[in-house]
Design a protein around this motif. Structure first.
Motif, PDB file in Angstrom:
ATOM      1  N   ARG A 126       4.071 -22.103  14.904  1.00 61.76           N
ATOM      2  CA  ARG A 126       4.329 -22.036  16.342  1.00 61.76           C
ATOM      3  C   ARG A 126       5.772 -21.648  16.632  1.00 61.76           C
ATOM      4  NH1 ARG A 126       1.295 -26.207  20.239  1.00 61.76           N
ATOM      5  NH2 ARG A 126      -0.812 -26.074  19.365  1.00 61.76           N
ATOM      6  N   TYR A 127       6.653 -21.962  15.707  1.00 60.28           N
ATOM      7  CA  TYR A 127       8.083 -21.792  15.963  1.00 60.28           C
ATOM      8  C   TYR A 127       8.708 -20.677  15.127  1.00 60.28           C
ATOM      9  CZ  TYR A 127       6.996 -26.457  17.698  1.00 60.28           C
ATOM     10  OH  TYR A 127       6.418 -27.514  18.350  1.00 60.28           O
ATOM     11  N   ILE A 128       8.141 -20.417  13.963  1.00 59.39           N
ATOM     12  CA  ILE A 128       8.667 -19.362  13.090  1.00 59.39           C
ATOM     13  C   ILE A 128       7.560 -18.331  12.904  1.00 59.39           C
ATOM     14  CG2 ILE A 128       9.617 -18.798  10.824  1.00 59.39           C
ATOM     15  CD1 ILE A 128      10.602 -21.665  10.609  1.00 59.39           C
ATOM     16  N   ARG A 129       7.723 -17.208  13.548  1.00 59.70           N
ATOM     17  CA  ARG A 129       6.702 -16.169  13.463  1.00 59.70           C
ATOM     18  C   ARG A 129       6.796 -15.450  12.127  1.00 59.70           C
ATOM     19  NH1 ARG A 129       5.974 -12.308  18.508  1.00 59.70           N
ATOM     20  NH2 ARG A 129       5.341 -14.352  19.319  1.00 59.70           N
ATOM     21  N   LYS A 130       5.696 -15.418  11.427  1.00 60.09           N
ATOM     22  CA  LYS A 130       5.661 -14.758  10.124  1.00 60.09           C
ATOM     23  C   LYS A 130       5.887 -13.265  10.295  1.00 60.09           C
ATOM     24  CE  LYS A 130       2.585 -13.914   6.175  1.00 60.09           C
ATOM     25  NZ  LYS A 130       1.223 -14.153   5.620  1.00 60.09           N
ATOM     26  N   ILE A 131       6.783 -12.710   9.482  1.00 58.67           N
ATOM     27  CA  ILE A 131       7.043 -11.276   9.529  1.00 58.67           C
ATOM     28  C   ILE A 131       5.874 -10.542   8.880  1.00 58.67           C
ATOM     29  CG2 ILE A 131       8.543  -9.419   8.721  1.00 58.67           C
ATOM     30  CD1 ILE A 131      10.870 -11.346   8.833  1.00 58.67           C
ATOM     31  N   ASP A 132       5.294  -9.642   9.608  1.00 61.74           N
ATOM     32  CA  ASP A 132       4.186  -8.845   9.079  1.00 61.74           C
ATOM     33  C   ASP A 132       4.772  -7.650   8.340  1.00 61.74           C
ATOM     34  OD1 ASP A 132       1.878  -7.564   8.470  1.00 61.74           O
ATOM     35  OD2 ASP A 132       1.268  -7.124  10.538  1.00 61.74           O
ATOM     36  N   ASP A 133       4.822  -7.752   7.011  1.00 57.87           N
ATOM     37  CA  ASP A 133       5.402  -6.666   6.225  1.00 57.87           C
ATOM     38  C   ASP A 133       4.343  -5.693   5.713  1.00 57.87           C
ATOM     39  OD1 ASP A 133       4.215  -8.369   4.446  1.00 57.87           O
ATOM     40  OD2 ASP A 133       6.056  -8.917   3.395  1.00 57.87           O
ATOM     41  N   SER A 134       3.106  -5.833   6.210  1.00 56.04           N
ATOM     42  CA  SER A 134       2.077  -4.862   5.852  1.00 56.04           C
ATOM     43  C   SER A 134       2.266  -3.604   6.689  1.00 56.04           C
ATOM     44  CB  SER A 134       0.682  -5.444   6.092  1.00 56.04           C
ATOM     45  OG  SER A 134       0.490  -5.749   7.459  1.00 56.04           O
ATOM     46  N   LEU A 135       1.938  -2.463   6.130  1.00 55.59           N
ATOM     47  CA  LEU A 135       2.131  -1.198   6.835  1.00 55.59           C
ATOM     48  C   LEU A 135       0.959  -0.965   7.786  1.00 55.59           C
ATOM     49  CD1 LEU A 135       3.352   0.967   3.823  1.00 55.59           C
ATOM     50  CD2 LEU A 135       4.733   0.055   5.687  1.00 55.59           C
ATOM     51  N   PRO A 136       1.261  -0.587   9.035  1.00 52.26           N
ATOM     52  CA  PRO A 136       0.181  -0.366  10.004  1.00 52.26           C
ATOM     53  C   PRO A 136      -0.668   0.848   9.636  1.00 52.26           C
ATOM     54  CG  PRO A 136       2.284   0.357  10.910  1.00 52.26           C
ATOM     55  CD  PRO A 136       2.590  -0.316   9.612  1.00 52.26           C
ATOM     56  N   GLN A 137      -1.931   0.815  10.051  1.00 53.82           N
ATOM     57  CA  GLN A 137      -2.823   1.936   9.811  1.00 53.82           C
ATOM     58  C   GLN A 137      -2.534   3.045  10.836  1.00 53.82           C
ATOM     59  OE1 GLN A 137      -4.976   2.075   7.217  1.00 53.82           O
ATOM     60  NE2 GLN A 137      -4.174   0.067   6.582  1.00 53.82           N
ATOM     61  N   ASN A 138      -2.589   4.270  10.364  1.00 49.04           N
ATOM     62  CA  ASN A 138      -2.355   5.416  11.227  1.00 49.04           C
ATOM     63  C   ASN A 138      -3.596   6.305  11.177  1.00 49.04           C
ATOM     64  OD1 ASN A 138      -1.489   8.250  11.914  1.00 49.04           O
ATOM     65  ND2 ASN A 138       0.475   7.213  12.275  1.00 49.04           N
ATOM     66  N   ILE A 139      -4.351   6.302  12.289  1.00 46.22           N
ATOM     67  CA  ILE A 139      -5.620   7.032  12.309  1.00 46.22           C
ATOM     68  C   ILE A 139      -5.407   8.526  12.106  1.00 46.22           C
ATOM     69  CG2 ILE A 139      -7.682   7.549  13.663  1.00 46.22           C
ATOM     70  CD1 ILE A 139      -7.453   4.655  12.756  1.00 46.22           C
ATOM     71  N   ALA A 140      -4.392   9.077  12.765  1.00 50.26           N
ATOM     72  CA  ALA A 140      -4.141  10.521  12.645  1.00 50.26           C
ATOM     73  C   ALA A 140      -3.854  10.909  11.202  1.00 50.26           C
ATOM     74  CB  ALA A 140      -2.972  10.917  13.555  1.00 50.26           C
ATOM     75  N   ALA A 141      -3.065  10.057  10.513  1.00 48.50           N
ATOM     76  CA  ALA A 141      -2.742  10.354   9.114  1.00 48.50           C
ATOM     77  C   ALA A 141      -3.989  10.283   8.246  1.00 48.50           C
ATOM     78  CB  ALA A 141      -1.688   9.378   8.611  1.00 48.50           C
ATOM     79  N   HIS A 142      -4.871   9.322   8.548  1.00 48.18           N
ATOM     80  CA  HIS A 142      -6.126   9.238   7.788  1.00 48.18           C
ATOM     81  C   HIS A 142      -6.975  10.488   8.009  1.00 48.18           C
ATOM     82  CE1 HIS A 142      -5.718   5.288   6.129  1.00 48.18           C
ATOM     83  NE2 HIS A 142      -5.596   4.689   7.308  1.00 48.18           N
ATOM     84  N   LEU A 143      -7.023  10.985   9.263  1.00 50.08           N
ATOM     85  CA  LEU A 143      -7.877  12.132   9.578  1.00 50.08           C
ATOM     86  C   LEU A 143      -7.296  13.439   9.050  1.00 50.08           C
ATOM     87  CD1 LEU A 143      -8.855  11.221  13.258  1.00 50.08           C
ATOM     88  CD2 LEU A 143     -10.320  11.096  11.221  1.00 50.08           C
ATOM     89  N   LYS A 144      -5.996  13.600   9.213  1.00 47.19           N
ATOM     90  CA  LYS A 144      -5.365  14.862   8.834  1.00 47.19           C
ATOM     91  C   LYS A 144      -4.861  14.867   7.392  1.00 47.19           C
ATOM     92  CE  LYS A 144      -3.797  16.057  13.502  1.00 47.19           C
ATOM     93  NZ  LYS A 144      -2.636  16.456  14.327  1.00 47.19           N
ATOM     94  N   GLY A 145      -4.688  13.674   6.832  1.00 41.21           N
ATOM     95  CA  GLY A 145      -4.045  13.577   5.530  1.00 41.21           C
ATOM     96  C   GLY A 145      -2.541  13.615   5.693  1.00 41.21           C
TER      97      GLY A 145
END
Length: 654
Positions: A385-404
């Motif tokens: 509640r007080y210490i927000r966990k840092i999300d160090d995972s890389l976000p998904q990029n739909i355009a990159a998936h579609l275009k490569g």
């Protein structure tokens, strides 16, 4: 015992010797009920005699003579005892694992409660207490952190109570082997019948308390009439749930602390969030502002359970003016060790430094006001509640998936590298879509590492961190390492030079200063602390000492038995007591070493030629088929001579 070796009644003699030792030192019941005359376990006749005599012989080995270590204050015998208890806890799982607190956690608690900051006073005796002492490991680590008097003894007096009879014996022996035999370990159920009370039959007050009680103890209330507790531990707080004793232990600690007392308690995370009766107690404790800090630990650290736990730091001193709680989420800092997790040296030090400095670190630590906890969160202490966990995972990029291609956010995650060498980004990546920020590699993936390592900015930064900063730190600690005296405290020495290393690498951009710290502490644990102890005891002249490894020979002992002993006329190898053999060879025997290395290379070449020959000539038509051994991987001399005789009409070749 040595005199009893080989005697037909050696088992009976050893039993009597141990019993006399226990009686003379008031240690009856401190060891498990083991007999060295047990024929069911050890056999009978000569088999039993050989086994017991062989066991005694092991302890006659000069390699385990620890006189020097004991003289230097290094508790190597006690540490060996605790090491085997740790191994026992690892193998025993839940059945016996709960009695042992991992040393890394014990060390953290000892430093967080500030026991190392006390001073010896003629008018005050410092006290340390563990109401759930287990094997005593947590007590010992805390006492080790305290200063010592002129005789080298800890200035705190140790008290502990343990319910399990056998485990209390382990704790007594542990204290003795760690040269803390004056500490008191009482047997009994602390919650039902506390062993330490004052002249008014109230709970004795202690300056420091450390504790790792059984998690969520379901039988804590057996034997207690909670509504009429004569020690009034629950007054003003409420009664803990009948089937969960976490807060019963916590309230016992609060009642046992003096007005300025400090405590470190290991508890499951549930105490921070559970509702109903526990919520009521938690809010009352929070109102008194006794809690100074909470440290969330990784899961699967403890041998008796895999659930995550936390360290709750209690401090009654100036509690009424305390404005909040310092929270640390250290749950992600660990390494795997078999099927358990373990804290690394850098994890331990990061917790300590962050706590001491009161430093707010995103995703790791934060100071939270009591008003926020009580008014905005209804007393809920869930650290998330007080210490927000840092999300160090890389976000998904739909355009990159579609275009490569590679998303720009992935490339941005390497900001530390681009800050050092901004031009590298353009050298490695080519943008194929400005709007969607999608990139392709501008070179082959196998070439990336080489391009980065050869970049001029990276090379400059690397040279600065690997050479300049290190050499600067080395020069600063040189006099410390060359000034070791008989009264040098190795614990203070390593903390001093390690803190200097942390500070030196604080501005480093390629290396993490806590990673560098971990390297130093691991080397200290493996090698450097032994060097410091050796110099402390024997002076720097120990650098001249050589330890030899001899060949073995057979001879008869005093009982006429054949044993292996060192043949001092045949040296197999050597090493320096302080200086490694590799350095001795390179500095003092460089020419001889070069000749030996050349001969070894020549030998390896000949061996390769022999392997090739054996491979080519080992078939049914091969020249060597009649001289190879059964495995066809070598040529016995006897086989070779026999075959040569046959080929040369009986003429022998030697």
């Amino acid at each position: 015992m040595i005199a009893a070796k080989g005697k037909s009644d050696v088992g009976e003699r050893v039993d009597k010797i141990i019993q006399k030792f226990l009686e003379d030192n008031r240690l009856q019941g401190s060891l498990p009920d083991v007999s060295f005359n047990n024929r069911d376990e050890l056999g009978s006749g000569k088999e039993l005699v050989d086994k017991v005599s062989g066991l005694i012989s092991i302890f006659q080995n000069p390699a385990i003579d620890f006189k020097n270590n004991r003289a230097s204050g290094d508790d190597i015998i006690g540490d060996a005892y605790e090491y085997f208890m740790m191994k026992f806890a690892q193998e025993s799982g839940k059945s016996k694992g709960q009695f042992y607190t991992p040393s890394e956690v014990s060390r953290i608690i000892a430093r967080l409660i500030g026991i190392g900051n006390i001073k010896q006073m003629a008018t005050k005796k410092w006290t340390l207490y563990d109401p759930a002492a287990g094997s005593g490991s947590l007590l010992i680590r805390a006492a080790d952190e305290a200063p010592v008097d002129e005789n080298g003894d800890s200035i705190v007096t140790i008290f502990g109570q343990e319910k399990d009879h056998a485990t209390a014996g382990l704790a007594k022996m542990n204290l003795i082997l760690h040269q803390k035999g004056t500490g008191e370990i009482k047997r009994g159920n602390t919650l039902v019948d506390p062993a330490f009370t004052d002249d008014f039959n109230e709970l004795k007050k202690f300056n420091f308390i450390v504790m790792n009680p059984p998690f969520s103890d379901k039988s804590w209330s057996d034997g207690i009439k909670t509504s009429e507790d004569k020690y009034k531990r629950f007054d003003g707080y409420g009664i803990p749930p009948e089937k969960n004793g976490d807060y019963a232990w916590l309230l016992h600690v609060l009642k046992s602390l003096d007005s300025n007392g400090k405590a470190g308690i290991i508890l499951p995370h549930g105490v921070l969030t559970r509702p109903n009766a526990e919520e009521t107690i938690r809010i009352e404790v929070l109102k008194k502002r006794y809690i100074k800090s909470i440290v969330s630990l990784p899961g699967n650290l403890f041998y008796g359970t895999g659930i995550p736990a936390c360290i709750v730091i209690i401090d009654k001193e100036d509690a009424e003016t305390r404005e909040g709680i310092f929270l640390i989420d250290a749950s992600r800092g660990f390494k795997k060790d078999g099927n358990k997790n373990r804290l690394r040296e850098q994890d331990i030090e990061k917790i300590i430094q962050t706590f001491n400095n009161g430093e707010d670190i995103e995703g790791y630590s934060r100071f939270v006001k009591y008003s926020d906890i009580l008014e905005k969160n209804a007393g809920n202490l869930n650290l998330r509640r007080y210490i927000r966990k840092i999300d160090d995972s890389l976000p998904q990029n739909i355009a990159a998936h579609l275009k490569g291609g590679i998303p720009g956010t992935d490339i941005d995650s390497l900001k530390r590298l681009w800050d050092i060498a901004p031009d590298l980004k353009q050298e490695i990546f080519t943008c194929m879509d400005e709007q969607q920020r999608i990139y392709h590699l501008a070179l082959h993936s196998e070439d990336i590492e080489g391009v980065i390592s050869q970049d001029s900015s990276v090379k400059i930064e690397r040279k600065k961190e690997v050479e300049t900063i290190f050499i600067q730190w080395k020069d600063e600690v040189r006099n410390i390492l060359l000034g070791i005296q008989p009264d040098t405290n190795p614990k203070e020495l390593i903390r001093t030079i390690a803190a200097m290393l942390l500070e030196a690498y604080d501005t480093a951009r390629l290396l993490d200063n806590y990673d560098v710290y971990d390297c130093l502490l691991n080397y200290w644990n493996i090698k450097l602390q032994d060097d410091v102890y050796a110099i402390k005891v024997n002076g720097y002249e120990v650098g001249r000492e050589i330890e030899y490894e001899y060949a073995q020979k057979k001879e008869k002992d005093e009982n006429g038995e054949t044993i292996s002993v060192a043949d001092t006329s045949k040296v197999k190898s050597f090493d320096g007591a302080l200086i490694p053999r590799e350095i001795i060879e390179a500095v003092y025997f460089a020419d001889e070493l070069a000749v030996i290395n050349a001969l070894m290379e020549e030998s390896a070449t000949l061996e390769a030629e022999m392997d090739e020959m054996r491979d080519e000539e080992s078939g049914d038509e091969g020249l060597l088929k009649d001289v190879l051994n059964d495995k066809e991987d070598s040529i016995p001399k006897a086989n070779l001579n026999k075959r040569l005789k046959e080929l040369c009409n009986g003429q022998a070749f030697l």
